[in-house]
Design a protein around this motif. Structure first.
Motif, short mmCIF file in Angstrom:
data_model
loop_
_atom_site.label_atom_id
_atom_site.label_comp_id
_atom_site.label_asym_id
_atom_site.label_seq_id
_atom_site.Cartn_x
_atom_site.Cartn_y
_atom_site.Cartn_z
N VAL A 19 -28.41 87.62 -1.97
CA VAL A 19 -29.06 88.07 -3.20
C VAL A 19 -29.21 89.58 -3.21
O VAL A 19 -28.92 90.25 -4.21
CB VAL A 19 -30.44 87.39 -3.37
N VAL A 71 -20.96 88.05 -8.37
CA VAL A 71 -21.34 89.41 -8.76
C VAL A 71 -20.29 90.42 -8.32
O VAL A 71 -20.08 91.43 -9.00
CB VAL A 71 -22.73 89.75 -8.20
N LEU A 85 -23.41 83.22 -5.40
CA LEU A 85 -23.95 84.31 -6.22
C LEU A 85 -23.28 85.63 -5.88
O LEU A 85 -22.87 86.38 -6.76
CB LEU A 85 -25.46 84.41 -6.02
N THR A 141 -26.97 79.02 -9.33
CA THR A 141 -27.29 80.45 -9.41
C THR A 141 -26.56 81.12 -10.56
O THR A 141 -27.09 82.05 -11.18
CB THR A 141 -26.96 81.16 -8.08
N LEU A 175 -31.18 85.55 -16.83
CA LEU A 175 -31.54 86.95 -16.59
C LEU A 175 -30.68 87.89 -17.43
O LEU A 175 -31.15 88.94 -17.89
CB LEU A 175 -31.40 87.28 -15.11
N LEU A 226 -30.50 94.42 -15.36
CA LEU A 226 -30.22 93.12 -14.76
C LEU A 226 -30.55 93.12 -13.27
O LEU A 226 -31.14 92.17 -12.75
CB LEU A 226 -28.76 92.75 -14.98
N MET A 285 -33.23 90.70 -11.28
CA MET A 285 -32.86 89.94 -10.10
C MET A 285 -33.82 90.24 -8.95
O MET A 285 -34.17 89.34 -8.18
CB MET A 285 -31.42 90.25 -9.70
N LEU A 343 -33.71 83.03 -6.74
CA LEU A 343 -32.28 83.03 -6.47
C LEU A 343 -32.00 82.61 -5.02
O LEU A 343 -31.05 81.86 -4.75
CB LEU A 343 -31.70 84.41 -6.75
N TYR A 365 -21.38 87.24 -21.45
CA TYR A 365 -21.37 86.42 -20.23
C TYR A 365 -21.47 84.97 -20.64
O TYR A 365 -22.40 84.57 -21.36
CB TYR A 365 -22.53 86.81 -19.33
N TYR A 401 -28.65 80.29 -13.55
CA TYR A 401 -29.91 81.05 -13.58
C TYR A 401 -29.63 82.51 -13.94
O TYR A 401 -30.42 83.14 -14.66
CB TYR A 401 -30.62 80.96 -12.23
N LEU A 402 -28.51 83.03 -13.45
CA LEU A 402 -28.15 84.40 -13.79
C LEU A 402 -27.99 84.58 -15.30
O LEU A 402 -28.27 85.64 -15.85
CB LEU A 402 -26.86 84.80 -13.06
#
Length: 495
Positions: free
Chosen positions: A122, A176, A172, A200, A207, A92, A96, A103, A218, A203-204
């Motif tokens: 990011v 994380v 983001l 974001t 990914l 992952l 990214m 991102l 997730y 979009y994550l």
């Protein structure tokens, strides 16, 4: 899209993502909200709508929690080994890195921050996934010698389904901070981003799916605190809530969590950090930090040193230093070489202006207000410096979350320590002195979860972060975060 000026050139993936329908990500699929309701998210640099995002209600949250619970019981815990979790997390991080520009652009568009600042966020998120990719195989229990008739050992286990609620100022990166240790520990997650900054997180999801994570590990439910956040915090199928945001909301989450299933809660809340400058401070180092530690992210950061205390012998020098530094900051759209972007919304802009008005009414003196030009559109605000503000007045007592700082002078160390600690918040603090003995003594007596000496606002994935008092419960990052997302079990074996 009207919300994106014509002179901004975006990555083709960014444009394609913005043009799509922003639905919910549940069980590895993109789903329409049950109510078919959507809400608008805007570009704060011009106040125009950026995208329409699904509004999740209680039924959608139920579905997301069920998907996470199913994945935890049937796949994530039973079929995926710790080494496999490590590989997924690292993969992952690599994806990214591949889509770093996308991102960054999404973060700048929906948050307003300069693209350079978005790059830092990011990169920090990527480094966190790489750091926690090393943890799944590192968990160890312990043997406890109690007597000759028993073998006793402990083990750390994942909690199960965790709800992650993140703010809009670092959407983001803070997502994380929670997601990486939660996944490394073996949990399944339901993430609720702030309604102002959902893109974001969505979009994550793309990914994560591409990385090969099992469906349901997730999940993303988008929407405001009510109904979306309330449905998540009160859900009996959620084993833990991790929240970053305001102290009042954190208190309500604790009540809701207790009233539902007494779920575990960790909170990273507000701050009103003291930045203490002693007479022997290295002014060359301070000059590199002071402006940013006061106004970074347009003041929308909980750790910023919004209460500056300066020894009287350096007071005028520091006031001049900060005024010149703030006056040199360029304010504008995040894509056009600016230092500070807009406030996140008109509501936040008006909230900060109200604090400024209160501060002046209470006798605070606004000695510096940057005269730099700002765009006509959007929610922009110039940096402001106040003096003559008492410790009990609103500008020194409440978290403003805007580009507003106060400067006060002090004469002796005991005085400034008492004043620095005279806050209901205790998230972070800064100390500036060449006297290493003073630095360590003062840092040990400061009521703050993090203290920076001769520097400010430094973070690393391996270093725990979190506050005391009304700044929160629990520590993000490092080994401490792994403990937030696991529980310890003792096992007795009769021999």
């Amino acid at each position: 899209m009207e919300s994106i000026p014509s002179d901004i050139v975006l990555h083709e993936k960014t444009r394609a993502f913005l043009e799509r329908n922003h639905t919910l990500f549940i069980g590895g699929e993109w789903l329409e909200p049950r109510s078919n309701r959507y809400f608008g998210t805007e570009n704060p640099a011009n106040g125009k709508e950026l995208a329409q995002v699904a509004l999740a209600d209680e039924a959608d949250v139920d579905l997301a929690v069920a998907a996470a619970r199913k994945a935890f019981r049937q796949t994530w815990r039973e079929e995926i080994t710790p080494a496999m979790r490590s590989d997924l997390l690292y993969q992952l991080a690599l994806l990214m890195e591949r889509d770093r520009q996308v991102l960054m652009e999404l973060e700048t568009l929906e948050n307003g921050k300069p693209l350079e600042n978005a790059a830092y966020d990011v990169d920090s998120a990527i480094s966190h996934f790489k750091y926690y990719a090393g943890w799944p195989t590192k968990f160890e229990g312990s043997g406890i010698p109690v007597d000759n008739q028993h073998m006793v050992y402990t083990r750390r286990e994942p909690l199960g389904v965790v709800g992650l609620i993140v703010p809009w100022n670092f959407p983001l990166m803070i997502a994380v901070w929670k997601l990486a240790p939660a996944l490394a520990a073996g949990n399944c997650c339901v993430l609720k981003p702030a309604e102002q900054t959902s893109l974001t997180a969505l979009y994550l999801a793309e990914l994560i799916k591409e990385s090969g994570f099992p469906d349901g590990v997730y999940n993303v439910v988008t929407g405001p605190g009510f109904p979306t956040g309330e449905a998540l915090t009160s859900h009996h199928g959620v084993d833990k809530i991790s929240f970053t945001g305001s102290t009042p909301v954190g208190k309500e989450i604790m009540k809701t969590a207790a009233a539902s299933n007494l779920k575990d809660v960790s909170l990273e809340l507000g701050g009103k950090s003291a930045n203490v400058i002693f007479a022997d401070a290295d002014m060359s180092k301070l000059s590199e930090s002071l402006t940013w530690s006061s106004f970074y992210n347009t003041g929308q950061e909980c750790t910023l040193g919004s209460r500056i205390f300066v020894h009287k012998s350096r007071y005028e020098e520091v006031v001049d230093m900060l005024s010149k530094g703030a006056g040199a900051l360029k304010i504008g759209d995040g894509f056009h070489d600016s230092d500070l972007g807009p406030m996140i919304s008109r509501q936040q802009q008006e909230r900060v202006l109200n604090y400024i008005e209160q501060g002046i009414k209470q006798g605070g003196e606004l000695i510096f207000d940057s005269k730099v030009s700002v765009p006509d559109e959007g929610y922009f605000m110039t940096p402001k410096v106040f003096v003559g503000v008492g410790d009990e007045q609103v500008l020194n007592r409440e978290e403003i979350f805007g580009p507003v700082v106060t400067i006060s002078s002090f004469e002796d160390n005991a005085e400034v320590l008492e004043r620095a600690n005279a806050s209901e918040y205790a998230l972070a603090a800064g100390v500036w002195t060449r006297d290493i003995s003073l630095a360590h003594r003062f840092a040990s007596e400061l009521e703050a979860g993090t203290v920076w000496i001769n520097g400010y606002d430094r973070f690393n994935a391996a270093v725990p972060f979190g506050g005391f008092k009304q700044s929160g419960i629990g520590k993000e990052m490092g080994r401490s975060a792994m403990h937030l997302y696991t529980r310890e079990k003792a096992i007795w074996v009769a021999l």
